[in-house]
Design an enzyme around this catalytic site. Structure first.
Site, PDB file in Angstrom:
ATOM      1  NE  ARG A  12      -1.076   2.442   2.925  1.00 34.02           N
ATOM      2  CZ  ARG A  12      -1.203   3.891   2.971  1.00 34.02           C
ATOM      3  NH1 ARG A  12      -0.801   5.477   2.470  1.00 34.02           N
ATOM      4  NH2 ARG A  12      -0.210   3.740   4.110  1.00 34.02           N
ATOM      5  CG  ASP A  13       2.919   3.914   3.465  1.00 33.31           C
ATOM      6  OD1 ASP A  13       3.429   5.439   2.068  1.00 33.31           O
ATOM      7  OD2 ASP A  13       3.381   4.217   4.568  1.00 33.31           O
ATOM      8  CG  HIS A 208       4.661   4.818   9.544  1.00 38.09           C
ATOM      9  ND1 HIS A 208       4.048   3.802   9.092  1.00 38.09           N
ATOM     10  CD2 HIS A 208       5.601   5.257   9.105  1.00 38.09           C
ATOM     11  CE1 HIS A 208       4.198   4.217   7.597  1.00 38.09           C
ATOM     12  NE2 HIS A 208       4.967   5.472   7.894  1.00 38.09           N
ATOM     13  CG  HIS A 210       8.804   7.665   6.577  1.00 36.00           C
ATOM     14  ND1 HIS A 210       8.626   8.089   5.331  1.00 36.00           N
ATOM     15  CD2 HIS A 210       7.239   7.026   7.020  1.00 36.00           C
ATOM     16  CE1 HIS A 210       7.722   7.498   4.950  1.00 36.00           C
ATOM     17  NE2 HIS A 210       6.474   7.067   5.793  1.00 36.00           N
ATOM     18  CB  CYS A 241      10.093  11.658   2.695  1.00 33.24           C
ATOM     19  SG  CYS A 241       9.786  13.667   2.685  1.00 33.24           S
ATOM     20  CG  ASN A 250       7.672   3.444   4.485  1.00 35.28           C
ATOM     21  OD1 ASN A 250       6.333   4.310   5.679  1.00 35.28           O
ATOM     22  ND2 ASN A 250       7.075   4.232   3.791  1.00 35.28           N
TER      23      ASN A 250
END
Lengths: 309, 309
Positions: A12-13, A208, A210, A241, A250
């Site tokens: 997804r991300d 979560h 990054h 980002c 991530n």
């Protein structure tokens, strides 16, 4: 030490911001391969409007097409009531709602202030409770910019704690604290994780991170030291980002798993199998991925002695 | 909290493996710019044979050409008695000797076992003590593969402690524990740092990490938590791991400084000035550098709100 639970977010991300659409069958193959590695959860897609995120327009087909495996939770991002209904109709294990801790990031990313998001979540929770099978679905909320907002700067810890409390009061089952643009540092992570765990000891918190500024694994270490055992991570470090061209996105799943396994912390993940899946990513997305262990090999890799003249 | 002392190794450890020779004047400009940022020490060059490391064949000219600044120690790598004599003749503040903790890495990299290195160090220490001005020079020893050897695997902690003890008994002033090929993990780093600090509380220990497997900053965090305040780091993350093509090399100075400053740990370094120097590296070495903060900006960077239709 309790084992970690890794939530793999690349499907997804990661895939949502790639330059090219990954075909549905390839997404299904990727998720099925990930399911076999021992990951606790996989964020499979997003039930957003196809116009908003065209690369995930095949959410239904992906979730219906993957092979479900005992012990591997399938979670999906859900932006509104309609998305929740679509997700529940596909039989997901978890839905993940997203809101921002800061007004300006909420408005920029979701067109909603935190207050508006909370009101919307209440409506989604009602729908979930009223749907057949909805009561068995875990409802998670991801709190973006919990460690700082790229527009406003610092988000006070007290504000994050207040929003977490309101989410839990609404009936949200778990909260993910997101360092959306890689602003967090280990001292801040330790402080916030200690604070939420002290105040809400029963709630499952996920972190979560990054790696935008290189602190992804250091922040994960600090969170784990504070007692956190649930982490989002993205295979190959996919995801990005949008504000920092060239910066990695991530925190990379295989690098995170590698670090903790090297430390003797069980993740439940077969790292060799995970690395094999990561090795398929460049063909899928058309570029090299920013993970390190995929290039260097695991720390226990041995090399032959060089021949010297 | 005591401030950190950062030893910048890019001019030696970074430039030695670049594809191209960086002209002497450019090296001097780089070191002079670094000297103005507040770094505690700079490893300026290596007094090795020009045949062994052609890119550092200008060691004398570099060390003699740089502007010396109060509070910034100039250290150089010295492989043998001849190198020590050359270095002392240039008026360095520190010499750094290198040995391996493992036999096979020592033989592959230096053609010496640890025992042979220790014997050689004794000879170098005698020379330093006998030279005019030599007694004021800090003699450091870098212990390669202290966290594992790429040929042999694990190096027992007891063996590392034994070698540290013998180095200090010889009269070495400080010891750098090097994770030469990025094998260390934070649990191992915490354990070894706690062990050396407990056993040798008076000795200045420096930690040298590589980001080969993404754990560079996490390992630095673990070392700092254990009480370490001295770190090697390389501007832009220059330097590499000859065994892991594509993997990043030394932990990146500006990323390390950024993390600790964000945590509220003083480094003495003007990060903006350091970033400005790092921005000159791609022109100098002909390629982009692996640092993250140089791409993403500092965590306190603010962005304008996007205009949405």
């Amino acid at each position: 030490m309790p084992p970690l639970q890794i939530n793999e977010v690349a499907p997804r991300d990661g895939l949502q911001i790639e330059a090219t659409f990954v075909p549905t069958a390839a997404k299904i193959r990727l998720i099925d391969a990930l399911s076999a590695t021992g990951l606790a959860r996989i964020e499979a897609s997003s039930f957003t409007s196809p116009k908003a995120i065209p690369h995930l327009r095949d959410a239904e087909a992906v979730v219906r097409g993957i092979r479900r495996r005992a012990g591997v939770g399938i979670t999906v991002l859900v932006p509104n009531v309609k998305g929740a209904e679509r997700a529940l109709a596909c039989g997901v294990d978890e839905i993940n709602l997203v809101m921002s801790a800061s007004d300006s990031h909420g408005l920029a990313n979701l067109r909603m202030t935190p207050e508006q998001s909370l009101a919307q979540f209440a409506g989604i929770l009602e729908v979930v409770a009223s749907q057949p099978g909805g009561r068995g679905v875990f409802v998670n909320a991801s709190l973006s910019t919990a460690f700082g907002c790229p527009f406003e700067g610092q988000v006070p810890e007290a504000r994050v704690l207040e929003l977490v409390e309101r989410l839990l009061e609404l009936g949200i089952d778990g909260v993910t604290l997101c360092d959306t643009t890689g602003m967090a540092n280990p001292a801040q992570v330790a402080a916030l994780c200690q604070a939420v765990l002290a105040r809400f000891p029963e709630a499952p918190f996920t972190l979560h991170f990054h790696d935008t500024r290189g602190m992804g694994l250091a922040n994960a270490l600090a969170a784990w030291q504070a007692g956190i055992t649930r982490f989002d991570a993205s295979l190959g470090g996919l995801g990005g980002c949008p504000f920092a061209p060239g910066a990695t996105g991530n925190v990379c799943t295989e690098d995170l798993v590698h670090m903790f396994e090297q430390m003797g912390v069980a993740t439940g993940v077969d790292l060799d199998a995970l690395l094999a899946v990561s090795a398929t990513l460049p063909d899928l997305v058309g570029h090299a991925t920013p993970g390190q262990v995929i290039k260097a090999g695991k720390a226990d890799r041995r090399y032959p002695m060089p021949q010297r003249s």
